[in-house]
Design an enzyme around this catalytic site. Structure first.
Site, PDB file in Angstrom:
ATOM      1  CG  ASN A 102      12.264  70.558   5.696  1.00 31.02           C
ATOM      2  OD1 ASN A 102      12.733  69.207   6.513  1.00 31.02           O
ATOM      3  ND2 ASN A 102      11.633  71.368   6.386  1.00 31.02           N
TER       4      ASN A 102
ATOM      5  CG  HIS B  80       9.781  76.384   9.336  1.00 28.41           C
ATOM      6  ND1 HIS B  80      10.281  75.678   8.576  1.00 28.41           N
ATOM      7  CD2 HIS B  80       9.299  77.556   7.774  1.00 28.41           C
ATOM      8  CE1 HIS B  80      10.648  75.845   7.525  1.00 28.41           C
ATOM      9  NE2 HIS B  80      10.571  77.279   7.110  1.00 28.41           N
TER      10      HIS B  80
ATOM     11  CB  CYS C 293      13.155  74.157   8.340  1.00 27.97           C
ATOM     12  SG  CYS C 293      12.244  73.963  10.175  1.00 27.97           S
TER      13      CYS C 293
ATOM     14  CG  ASP D  36      11.317  79.351   4.262  1.00 31.96           C
ATOM     15  OD1 ASP D  36      11.269  77.963   5.258  1.00 31.96           O
ATOM     16  OD2 ASP D  36       9.432  79.937   4.770  1.00 31.96           O
TER      17      ASP D  36
END
Length: 1153
Positions: A235, A489, A240, A505
């Site tokens: 990131n 997010h 994201c 993630d």
């Protein structure tokens, strides 16, 4: 230093279930807590290592990883017993046990037998090989430490803890483990009596450690590739949303293979080519062992750092990226890949009820936007999507050749794509609260989607015919948004093999269950699914699915094809493999850096090579790649350095003398002190500690040295002696004719000698005659300003405060005849070098041609414009106006630089909090700038009766002029305008009239930088208004996004206008007068709706309503918060625009490659 189990770095650790009376109480903390270990004075303990941050692009793998074979040999859980003999006779402050291995890691116990500043035994678990582990290592473990009781094992004293061990916290435990009184009391049974039971010989104490290595909660040592077979994406700040989309696209093998087959060349640079950057990214995702950076890709988009820290909408990025890739694929072997995968077709139809007339229009789509609000699941959303709307009453359809007709309007699907992308409308505009809101209600989606259900009700008849391709889909990817309307997010759940769900993630990939990937992303608070007792679901109500990707079952094998290395171009494989090897080399070097000292050594040759070329101040730049650097174990003595130099440079050790460098308070860096015999036997790690300041870069410890060797004329080739009062001076020669500075040598001189005594040495260095007149300066500092002072010939070196490492600059006197040199003296030359600035100039309106000029940072506005005028051949430099550069927009700032508003050029190049730039914009005026700034310039758009803009005029008037004078000047310049025609001036902003100016208003108060100034003739009907008539504002607006069809905040567009409402006039009559004024066709105007709007809320009016009754009498409305008449219709000329208050940034996504 030793740390305790409740270090603030990691927060409190759950306490073992021990009776309160047995809990350990630290000397300065509350009972029962585990505190950082403190050491007694003069007690030798291992110090916490301080490290520098790694370079951004270096991927450092967490250390201490165990290989598979070793893990099989060493289970993740084990025990170790340590018997300490003759405990009461121990004099050592602290002791270590032997090393033991559990979970593939080396451990040991650390004990302070007599306590660590307390009257308790202090006991810790320590990483035995912490000094040799790679940079940034970590490991996690839970453990139990015990002092065994030899009388009754049940009475053994135990304490539990868990900790993530790392470079700064390599040991963890209990400062107050067990009181010494209790331990040494024979009756308690902790010290062996030698009569059996637990323990060993008489007087011994037995310590036991049980350790369980944990992998699931160790973020730093977690290996996504090893655990899942996949890696994540780093990131960059707020990317994201992009990472989740890229992972989804990458895991469509057909798409990935098409990207690999896009033509690229070996000469291209990844950060400048979207195809190459995406190929590189996908290759690394497929074959790299660690998380991959997206920096090259975003740079290829044309993004800067600000873009990387701006969260956008993943739906918009998907569309923009697809459009750009579609463009790049044209004319290649993979043309139409985007359409093949994602494109579906819909048919929009309007079918008249009472006549034989049907209108159809086919459209394609790359994704579908489905309503969430009011829908239980996907099927209800599809039902709503194809829902038939009846057009009747005031909303009848204008059928060509049949007039207004009752009709049915709807949408059916002609073709669904192999990869179905569903965008869930989780965000919508709330008219009641005038804001964007997120819809967090429960919304279900199945793992298997049947779009042929209920007799193919979603499809056209032709598509639903027998033998047509089936439309049964399986869920492949779930993109999740966690957060609220103003940010959050993004992450993705994908099942690459069609079975196991994985959570992507950012840089971490983990396995999850189907329940987590699907059911827990339905949203809602868990109160309507029959499972009210599940706290996890209640906590996740702000995390829910935002985008779904389904793959058609019939196309599954086609889409999820194999992608091998052979599908990647050979030049790309070679390039990326080399990059990976280089990265591995850098990583290994980083991991081993703490074991070495990097000795950088410069000689007179380096000084001569750099001074006047790459450096002008001080003596040398140690980061120059030509500087000799030796990588030597920090445990080696300095004599090893001398031996290596003798071997590499051929300089005998007897002819080497080394000087350490020091950073002075005036920000200069000079040799300060020679090494003596004692330094030769000193370890390198100790020498670096003496360095001032300690040089540490990217985790490497540097030792910077100056190597002095015998001068050419030294007797016997030996190093010169250094009398007690002598100092080492360095010399730079300034050549006035060549305007150059060079390093010419160094020498020792006594403090009592005078400046004039240096003349023979200086003449010898420069090849001058002793008869030449020299001017001698000392270069003192260069930050924040240059200080180079002339030295008096008769002054002593001591009086001049000269010391080791000082720099003497000298020159001949400038010639009296001939042209005057640009910089006659060295101090002037150094100021020039310090302040010289290359500036790029581009025209403000057209920035294609760039001019570069060398200027000085201290140049005034006039000096800058004079230099630019000379370059472009302009006779009058006062007609040049400059504008500063805006780094965020990469263009000129809105307002030009005012004449002489800045003292110097450097101030013009720094605007606000932005970093300095090297760009300015210019425009050539028709009058001098200082005269122009005495005038007020107004840019006024003149509109005709139909409200359309005719032409824009720029007026220049004295700043004390009134609006009446501006309108007189405008009337004079409008072709055919009557001198008696009444004009008015208005401010228009966001397509609304915010203000009308009075004739007596001063024009200096008018700001036309952000507001649009508009002038128009006052209509005849307005001039002849009756007492019961009302003048109102009329605005064009829409509440539909033209591209997506989404409901948006009310958006105004077009040209607003004034309109006279007459007493008793109905909507039908008002509509006809507005249509006539705007000259809109009857067919088009029949689609427009008239609304009374107050506080931005529309109330749609019926044809028989009397309009004037909706407005308050006796009050004009000049603000968006008051009342006005609105025309609701489609804006056919506008581009897609996101509403204010959106959950993503209002700045549109751009991909400029």
């Amino acid at each position: 230093m030793e740390m305790d189990a409740s270090s603030p770095t990691h927060g409190p650790v759950p306490q073992p279930t021990i009776p309160a009376a047995d809990r350990e109480v630290p000397s300065s903390g509350p009972g029962g807590l585990l505190v950082p270990l403190k050491t007694e004075p003069n007690v030798e303990v291992s110090q916490a290592k301080t490290t520098e941050l790694v370079a951004e692009d270096m991927e450092v793998e967490s250390g201490g990883q165990k290989d598979v074979a070793q893990q099989e040999q060493d289970p993740m859980e084990g025990a170790f017993t340590w018997v300490i003999e003759k405990y009461d006779e121990i004099q050592d402050k602290k002791m270590y046990s032997d090393d033991f291995t559990i979970g593939g890691y080396k451990w040991r116990l650390l004990i302070f037998p007599k306590g660590n500043g307390t009257q308790h035994v202090s006991l810790y678990l320590d990483v035995a090989d912490s000094d040799t582990l790679p940079y940034c290592w970590s490991r996690s473990a839970s453990f139990t430490l015990s002092v065994l009781n030899h009388l009754d094992p049940e009475l053994s004293h135990r304490k539990d803890a868990q900790h993530v061990f790392c470079q700064k916290e390599s040991d963890w435990g209990f400062t107050q483990f067990l009181s010494l009184d209790e331990l040494l009391n024979d009756q308690k049974g902790f010290v062996s009596t030698g009569r059996g039971g637990a323990g060993g010989e008489r007087g011994s104490v037995t310590i036991e450690a049980r350790v369980k290595v944990r992998t699931e909660d160790n973020y730093f040592s977690y290996d996504s590739k090893k655990e899942t077979g996949h890696v994540g994406l780093k990131n960059q700040g707020a990317t994201c949303y992009m990472n989740s989309l890229l992972q989804t696209l990458f895991h469509l093998p057909y798409f990935r293979k098409a990207v690999y087959h896009m033509p690229t060349s070996n000469e291209e640079l990844a950060h400048k080519s979207l195809p190459l950057a995406l190929q590189s990214l996908f290759y690394k995702l497929q074959f790299n062992p660690n998380a991959v950076s997206t920096k090259d890709l975003t740079r290829s988009f044309g993004w800067d750092t600000m873009d990387a820290f701006t969260q956008h909408d993943v739906q918009e990025l998907n569309r923009v990226l697809s459009e750009k890739l579609e463009e790049k694929m044209k004319g290649t072997s993979v043309e139409n890949t985007i359409q093949h995968l994602f494109e579906g077709k819909v048919v929009n139809y309007i079918d008249c009820v009472n006549v034989d007339y049907k209108s159809t229009r086919k459209e394609t789509f790359m994704d579908l936007q489905l309503d969430v609000k009011g829908c239980k699941d996907i099927y209800e959303s599809f039902d709503k999507y194809v829902e038939v709307e009846t057009l009747e009453g005031d909303n009848k359809y204008q059928a060509e050749g049949h007039g207004l007709q009752d009709a049915r309007k709807g949408v059916l699907f002609e073709d669904f794509p192999p990869v179905l992308q569903l965008q869930l409308k989780r965000f919508e505009y709330d008219f009641v609260h005038d804001m964007m809101v997120k819809i967090n209600q429960r919304y279900e989606f199945p793992e298997h989607l049947d779009l042929d259900r209920d007799g193919h009700k979603y499809l056209t008849k032709d598509s639903a015919r027998e033998g047509a391709a089936g439309n049964r889909y399986s869920l492949y990817s779930v993109l999740v948004h966690s957060g609220g309307v103003h940010g959050g997010h993004y992450y993705a759940f994908i099942r690459p093999d069609g079975k196991q769900w994985l959570k992507f993630d950012d840089d971490k990939v983990t396995k999850v269950t189907s329940e987590v990937a699907v059911e827990e992303q339905f949203g809602g608070d868990g109160t309507n699914d029959g499972n009210n007792n599940n706290p996890i679901r209640a906590q996740m109500r702000f995390s829910n699915a935002y985008m779904l990707v389904y793959i058609r079952d019939a196309d599954r094998d086609h889409i999820l094809c194999d992608v091998a290395k052979e599908d990647i171009a050979g030049h790309l494989r070679e390039r990326l493999d080399e990059e990976q090897k280089e990265k591995e080399r850098r990583k290994k070097e980083k991991q081993e850096a703490h074991l070495f000292t990097y000795v950088r050594i410069v000689t007179d040759k380096d000084l001569a090579a750099q001074v006047g070329t790459t450096v002008n101040f001080d003596l040398v730049d140690f980061t120059n790649p030509d500087v000799l650097s030796l990588k030597i174990s920090k445990q080696e003595k300095f004599s090893v350095v001398k031996a290596q130099i003798a071997e590499r440079l051929g300089i005998p050790e007897a002819e080497q003398r080394y000087w350490m460098w020091a950073a002075r308070e005036n920000q200069t860096y000079r040799p300060s002190k020679p090494y003596g015999p004692e330094e030769e036997e000193t370890k390198l790690q100790d020498l670096t500690l003496k360095d001032s300041p300690r040089m540490t870069e990217h985790g490497k410890n540097y030792l910077n040295l100056y190597l002095e060797t015998p001068l050419g004329g030294s007797p016997g080739g030996k190093l010169p002696e250094m009398p007690r009062s002598s100092i080492l001076l360095f010399f730079k020669l300034y050549d006035v004719e060549k305007q150059s500075l060079t390093f010419v040598g160094r020498t020792f001189a006594t403090e009592a000698s005078k400046i004039r005594d240096l003349t023979p040495v200086l003449c010898s260095f420069a090849g001058y005659s002793l008869e030449d007149d020299l001017v001698i300066y000392e270069e003192i500092k260069y930050e924040p300003a240059v200080m180079c002072e002339k030295l008096e010939r008769h002054a002593t070196l001591q009086k001049c405060q000269l010391e080791n490492g000082d720099i003497i600059c000298f020159q001949k006197l400038p010639p009296e005849d001939g042209p005057e040199p640009r910089h006659a003296y060295v101090d002037d030359y150094l100021n020039y070098v310090k302040n010289r600035q290359m500036v790029k100039f581009a025209k403000r309106e057209e920035q294609s041609e760039v001019i570069e000029l060398e200027l000085s940072k201290v140049n005034t506005y006039n000096e800058v414009t004079e230099a630019l005028a000379q370059k472009i051949g302009l006779d009058d430099p006062t007609k040049i106006r400059l504008t500063a550069h805006n780094q965020y927009s990469d263009g000129p700032r809105p307002n030009p630089i005012k004449y002489q508003s800045y003292e110097k050029l450097s101030d013009m190049l720094v605007q606000g909090y932005q970093a300095p730039t090297d760009t300015l914009y210019y425009e050539i005026l028709d009058i001098p700038l200082f005269e122009l700034e005495k005038l007020k310039s107004l840019k006024i758009a003149y509109h005709k009766d139909t409200t359309e803009e005719c032409e824009t005029y720029t007026l220049r008037l004295p700043k004390d002029s009134k609006v009446e004078e501006a309108l007189c000047e405008l009337r004079r310049r409008i072709p055919g305008a009557s001198s008696t025609e009444q004009l008015r001036l208005m401010e228009v902003f966001y397509h609304k009239i915010y203000k009308t100016y009075d004739a007596e208003d001063k024009i200096d108060s008018i700001n036309d930088q952000y507001w649009t100034l508009r002038a128009e003739a006052v209509s005849e009907e307005e001039r002849n208004m009756g007492p019961a008539d009302k003048l109102v504002h009329v605005y064009h607006f829409t509440t539909k996004d033209r591209v997506s069809g989404n409901t948006t905040p009310m958006q105004t567009f077009g040209d607003p206008f004034f309109f006279v409402l007459r007493e008793g006039e109905t909507v039908r009559e008002v509509r006809e007068r507005i249509r006539s004024k705007l000259q809109v066709s009857e067919e088009e105007f029949s689609k427009w709706k008239v609304a009374f709007i107050t506080m931005s809320k529309p109330e749609y009016l019926k044809d028989d309503d009397v309009v004037i009754t909706k407005f308050t009498r006796g009050r004009d409305s000049y603000g968006p918060w008051e009342n006005y008449l609105g025309l609701d219709h489609e804006d056919k000329n506008r581009t897609r625009k996101k509403p204010q208050g959106s959950h993503y940034d209002n700045k549109s996504i751009k991909i400029s490659c």
